[in-house]
Write a protein that holds these residues in place. Structure first.
Motif, PDB file in Angstrom:
ATOM      1  N   THR A  90     -29.458   5.686  37.184  1.00  0.00           N
ATOM      2  CA  THR A  90     -29.816   5.978  35.786  1.00  0.00           C
ATOM      3  C   THR A  90     -31.266   5.662  35.439  1.00  0.00           C
ATOM      4  OG1 THR A  90     -29.202   3.791  34.956  1.00  0.00           O
ATOM      5  CG2 THR A  90     -27.450   5.475  35.052  1.00  0.00           C
ATOM      6  N   ASP A 104     -22.831  -3.008  30.494  1.00  0.00           N
ATOM      7  CA  ASP A 104     -22.236  -3.465  29.239  1.00  0.00           C
ATOM      8  C   ASP A 104     -21.688  -4.872  29.473  1.00  0.00           C
ATOM      9  OD1 ASP A 104     -20.224  -4.076  27.289  1.00  0.00           O
ATOM     10  OD2 ASP A 104     -19.950  -1.939  26.876  1.00  0.00           O
ATOM     11  N   SER A 142     -32.122   2.775  34.219  1.00  0.00           N
ATOM     12  CA  SER A 142     -32.087   1.852  33.082  1.00  0.00           C
ATOM     13  C   SER A 142     -32.860   0.572  33.390  1.00  0.00           C
ATOM     14  CB  SER A 142     -30.640   1.503  32.711  1.00  0.00           C
ATOM     15  OG  SER A 142     -30.017   0.778  33.746  1.00  0.00           O
ATOM     16  N   SER A 186     -22.220   1.321  32.383  1.00  0.00           N
ATOM     17  CA  SER A 186     -23.604   0.973  32.102  1.00  0.00           C
ATOM     18  C   SER A 186     -24.173   1.906  31.047  1.00  0.00           C
ATOM     19  CB  SER A 186     -24.461   1.112  33.360  1.00  0.00           C
ATOM     20  OG  SER A 186     -24.502  -0.076  34.063  1.00  0.00           O
ATOM     21  N   HIS A 187     -25.046   1.357  30.232  1.00  0.00           N
ATOM     22  CA  HIS A 187     -25.779   2.145  29.243  1.00  0.00           C
ATOM     23  C   HIS A 187     -26.991   2.738  29.951  1.00  0.00           C
ATOM     24  CE1 HIS A 187     -28.474   2.928  25.857  1.00  0.00           C
ATOM     25  NE2 HIS A 187     -27.363   3.007  25.127  1.00  0.00           N
ATOM     26  N   GLU A 199     -30.124   0.478  28.840  1.00  0.00           N
ATOM     27  CA  GLU A 199     -30.113  -0.985  28.859  1.00  0.00           C
ATOM     28  C   GLU A 199     -29.264  -1.616  29.954  1.00  0.00           C
ATOM     29  OE1 GLU A 199     -29.207  -2.579  25.048  1.00  0.00           O
ATOM     30  OE2 GLU A 199     -31.028  -1.759  24.151  1.00  0.00           O
TER      31      GLU A 199
END
Length: 173
Positions: free
Chosen positions: A127, A101, A129, A94-95, A98
């Motif tokens: 995170t 992925d 995100s 994961s970003h 965002e």
């Protein structure tokens, strides 16, 4: 006001809330409908905590030995739940801003043939995100293309600070 609050029995605020509370389920469905997610009160299940809701969702679409895709890093209790149900977790990167992925997700779907994806598109734990709306739409299209259930852990959606609450992935289904 302060004296009024002191007179209220704290139990009065929760005594009527339960799984069979039709009015609560109706209000939750209306809240989703305001975001464009077509949901009826009959589709809403009221639970005491997020895992109490997510565990039966996972059990409904998997059997012991099946594979489930999760984000990496992931919410630790998701790993525990998957292990407890005799499932195998496949982590997809994961970003930090965002979310998951999508290219790596599609590769993992093709390679591992999972029975479900358990993801947090809004304020992912750990995170934080927040998946952009266009990416959520692409995620739902990807799930549809592979006929793969998406278990959307959306427990933190109400923690937004912007002008508009982020939409659930369900909006694009």
């Amino acid at each position: 006001m302060e004296t009024e609050v002191r007179r209220i029995d704290p139990w009065d605020t929760i005594n009527d809330i339960g799984q069979d509370d039709a009015e609560l389920r109706r209000q939750i469905a209306l809240r989703y409908q305001l975001d464009g997610a077509s949901t009826s009160a009959d589709e809403i299940v009221v639970c005491n905590c997020a895992l109490e809701a997510l565990n039966p969702c996972l059990a409904a679409v998997t059997q012991p030995g099946d594979t489930v895709i999760i984000e990496s890093p992931s919410f630790y209790a998701a790993l525990q739940s998957i292990e407890r149900q005799g499932l195998r977790a496949v982590e997809v990167p994961s970003h930090p801003a965002e979310g998951i992925d999508l290219q790596a997700l599609e590769h993992a779907i093709i390679q591992h043939r999972p029975k479900a994806c358990w993801l947090m598109t809004n304020f992912q734990n750990p995170t934080g995100s927040l998946m952009p709306e266009a990416k959520k739409q692409a995620l739902v299209a990807l799930m549809h293309r592979y006929q793969l259930p998406l278990i959307g852990d959306d427990v933190y959606r109400e923690l937004y600070f912007g002008k508009q609450r982020p939409l659930p992935a369900k909006t694009y289904d």
